[in-house]
Design a protein around this motif. Structure first.
Motif, short mmCIF file in Angstrom:
data_model
loop_
_atom_site.label_atom_id
_atom_site.label_comp_id
_atom_site.label_asym_id
_atom_site.label_seq_id
_atom_site.Cartn_x
_atom_site.Cartn_y
_atom_site.Cartn_z
N LEU A 43 4.56 -28.04 -29.81
CA LEU A 43 5.69 -28.40 -30.85
C LEU A 43 5.76 -28.01 -32.25
CD1 LEU A 43 6.02 -32.27 -29.62
CD2 LEU A 43 7.64 -30.38 -29.25
N GLY A 44 4.63 -27.98 -32.85
CA GLY A 44 4.76 -27.59 -34.32
C GLY A 44 4.91 -25.97 -34.30
N GLU A 47 8.70 -25.30 -33.34
CA GLU A 47 9.48 -25.79 -34.60
C GLU A 47 9.54 -25.00 -35.72
OE1 GLU A 47 11.43 -28.29 -33.99
OE2 GLU A 47 12.42 -28.57 -36.23
N ARG A 50 11.79 -21.89 -34.82
CA ARG A 50 12.94 -22.17 -34.58
C ARG A 50 13.29 -22.25 -36.13
NH1 ARG A 50 16.91 -26.56 -34.67
NH2 ARG A 50 15.45 -27.77 -35.49
N GLU A 51 12.88 -22.69 -36.95
CA GLU A 51 13.28 -22.89 -38.61
C GLU A 51 12.85 -21.84 -39.28
OE1 GLU A 51 12.06 -26.56 -40.09
OE2 GLU A 51 13.85 -27.09 -38.85
#
Ligand SMILES: [Zn+2]
Length: 198
Positions: A43-44, A47, A50-51
């Motif tokens: 998940l990290g 993310e 994505r960012e």
């Protein structure tokens, strides 16, 4: 029957290249068993991607900055430009650590079958980069597929008349070979033995 959450995760994963429904299901089960460790880590990482990732406006590479690390690196030779189909090819070539110039990512290959035209790729931007001057050599590092080679010939034609040397990766690449499946030694050899296009 699996829950809808698990079903939708399985479906999302099964769309990844190289993962079918069966391996996606296995990956989901694996993650569920490790939800506090591997799942949190994944998940990290997702993310962060994505960012933090952007497309380089100059070459099309994907990096945390724009211009990307390669375009911004003053030690790289700005007179040598290597044209690749996809970012994966750029990464593969760069892992081989032989090419010291910069790159241009086309975003695919010409395909009559799939209706991919020159203006669907970054070919116009490539011509502009060459027309702006300061480039001596354009290395066409397309895949050894029919569409890859068609694309290379099209670009060579479009660059006729500009004062640049146009080369392509040496034969010896397996026919139908995709660059990012090759080991670094083979890639480095194909690049070292690159020859004039013709
Ligand atoms: Zn770049």
């Amino acid at each position: 029957m699996a829950s809808t959450e698990i079903e939708s995760l399985t479906q999302a994963l099964s769309r990844l290249p190289g993962l079918g429904p069966r391996s996606a299901r296995r990956a989901v089960l694996w993650l569920i068993k490790r939800r506090e460790t591997s799942l949190v880590q994944l998940l990290g990482a997702l993310e962060a991607v994505r960012e933090g990732l952007v497309e380089c406006a100059t070459c099309g590479n994907v990096d945390t900055r724009n211009p990307c690390g390669i375009c911004a690196d003053a030690k790289r030779d700005p007179r040598s430009l290597c044209v690749v189909e996809d970012v994966a090819d750029l990464w593969a070539l760069d892992r081989a650590r032989l090419f010291t110039g910069r790159y241009h990512v086309l975003g695919g290959r010409l395909s009559a079958l799939d209706g991919v035209r020159p203006e669907d790729l970054t070919i116009p931007a490539l011509i502009e980069r060459v027309a702006a001057g300061g480039i001596d050599e354009v290395v066409l590092a397309m895949n050894a597929t029919l569409e890859g080679q068609t694309t290379a010939h099209y670009i060579a034609e479009r660059l006729e008349g500009y004062p640049v040397r146009i080369t392509q990766l040496a034969h010896g690449l397996p026919v139908g070979g995709e660059l990012d499946y090759l080991d670094e030694g083979t890639l480095a050899q194909a690049l070292r033995a690159r020859r004039p296009m013709g």
